[in-house]
Scaffold this motif. Structure first.
Motif, PDB file in Angstrom:
ATOM      1  N   HIS A  96       1.982 -11.440   0.088  1.00 18.21           N
ATOM      2  CA  HIS A  96       1.223 -11.809   1.082  1.00 18.21           C
ATOM      3  C   HIS A  96      -0.217 -10.710   1.107  1.00 18.21           C
ATOM      4  N   VAL A 146       9.149 -11.339   0.275  1.00 21.07           N
ATOM      5  CA  VAL A 146       7.802 -11.060   0.709  1.00 21.07           C
ATOM      6  C   VAL A 146       7.129  -9.851   0.698  1.00 21.07           C
ATOM      7  N   GLU A 184      -3.998 -16.912   1.875  1.00 19.13           N
ATOM      8  CA  GLU A 184      -3.568 -15.713   2.011  1.00 19.13           C
ATOM      9  C   GLU A 184      -2.192 -15.100   1.355  1.00 19.13           C
ATOM     10  N   PHE A 185      -1.858 -15.995   0.425  1.00 21.46           N
ATOM     11  CA  PHE A 185      -0.666 -15.531  -0.566  1.00 21.46           C
ATOM     12  C   PHE A 185      -0.592 -16.036  -1.726  1.00 21.46           C
ATOM     13  N   GLU A 203       3.925  -7.333   1.558  1.00 22.97           N
ATOM     14  CA  GLU A 203       2.827  -7.374   2.241  1.00 22.97           C
ATOM     15  C   GLU A 203       1.982  -6.131   1.440  1.00 22.97           C
TER      16      GLU A 203
END
Length: 321
Positions: free
Chosen positions: A186, A239, A206-207, A241
């Protein structure tokens, strides 16, 4: 480590080298079953300058061939991790035009019914004549009748969207590699695509995906590769970040060092050999050196390969110093 800085390609590729050339040819010079982890991000087929020579068939052949070459060089129990966007977007002349009626942003109040009424009252009138009758532009007449206010412009081919995961999995299966895991990177929203965000129902990019493929064999599972808090924060999380690279001064498609650091620490042992067959500016190899792994890279562009080599050697020398 081999400190070779020559651009010439040796008959056998060894750890500590970043060479210029085509990965499909040069991977044949890597020792069989010698690579613990291959981590790479291929051309995404989105119009970058380094992939402009490829059509869709050529792109598929390139990636499938590089994946196939991994079946020989990855150690049993080793991994190939591919960072790739989850979708491809490319022009496809065989695809029907995407039609859209943007009701919230129409400049002209003329409706399709108005145009149809004008056409009925003026048989044989062309778009320009109808526009004069209705007090609008001829483009408005065309858009109301044909619904061709499309992505990419009315004179360009429509944009085809295709998922990448299935393609990658099939090519890997054909090579004897099996999908083991998938992580989602992400990143920051890609506001360069903000026109999609504001003028259609498409999401902002966005990922990306990290697709993890396993070479059949015994996997060495070592919990000591990460600290306990690292396992809980990201090692066992689906996920990740991680902010994108904010300034791509070195390469137009550079991924962040933190992404490479997590992949390398999680899926390779200390002292293991990490390969990047699309080395680019050398992020994977530089981080591998920093993480006490051996490294090897291949990059098609000679200038970029030199940059990657210098960056990786600088990182390695700073650790020695």
């Amino acid at each position: 480590m081999n400190g070779e800085s020559s651009m010439s390609c040796p008959a056998r590729l060894e750890a500590g080298q970043i060479v210029a050339g085509d990965s499909r040819e040069l991977m044949e010079r890597i020792d069989a079953a010698s690579v613990d982890l291959s981590f790479w991000s291929p051309p995404y087929f989105v119009g970058k300058s380094y992939e402009a020579h490829l059509d869709f068939d050529g792109w598929q052949l390139l990636i499938a061939d590089v994946i196939a070459a991994h079946s020989r060089v990855i150690k049993p129990g080793g991994f190939m991790v591919v960072n790739i966007a989850d979708i491809l977007c490319f022009r496809d002349e065989s695809m029907p035009r995407f039609q859209a009626d943007n009701v919230a942003r129409k400049i002209s109040p003329v409706t399709r019914a108005d145009v149809e009424a004008a056409m009925a009252a003026n048989p044989g009138a062309n778009r320009h004549q109808l526009a004069a009758i209705l007090g609008c532009s001829e483009q408005t007449v065309q858009r109301r009748i044909e619904g061709n206010n499309v992505r990419g412009g009315k004179h360009e081919m429509p944009t085809r969207v295709k998922l990448t995961g299935g393609l990658m999995e099939q090519w890997a299966l054909d090579a004897g590699l099996y999908l083991y895991d998938r992580r989602v990177w992400h990143k920051d929203p890609c506001w360069a695509n903000s026109q999609w965000h504001s003028n259609s129902y498409r999401s902002v990019d966005e990922f990306e995906h990290l697709l993890v493929f396993w070479q059949p064999g015994v996997v060495t599972y070592d919990r000591n590769r990460l600290e306990r808090i690292e396992w809980s924060q990201w090692g066992s999380r689906g996920v990740w970040e991680i902010p994108s690279v904010q300034r791509n001064d070195r390469h137009e498609a550079e991924f962040p060092e933190e992404l490479a650091r997590r992949v390398i620490r999680l899926w390779s042992p200390v002292g293991g050999l990490v390969l990047d067959p699309f080395a680019g500016s050398g992020t994977t190899t530089a981080v591998a050196a920093q993480a006490s792994r051996r490294w090897m890279g291949i990059e098609l562009d000679t200038r970029v390969a030199t940059m990657a080599r210098n960056r990786t050697f600088t990182q390695q020398c700073s650790l020695i110093a």
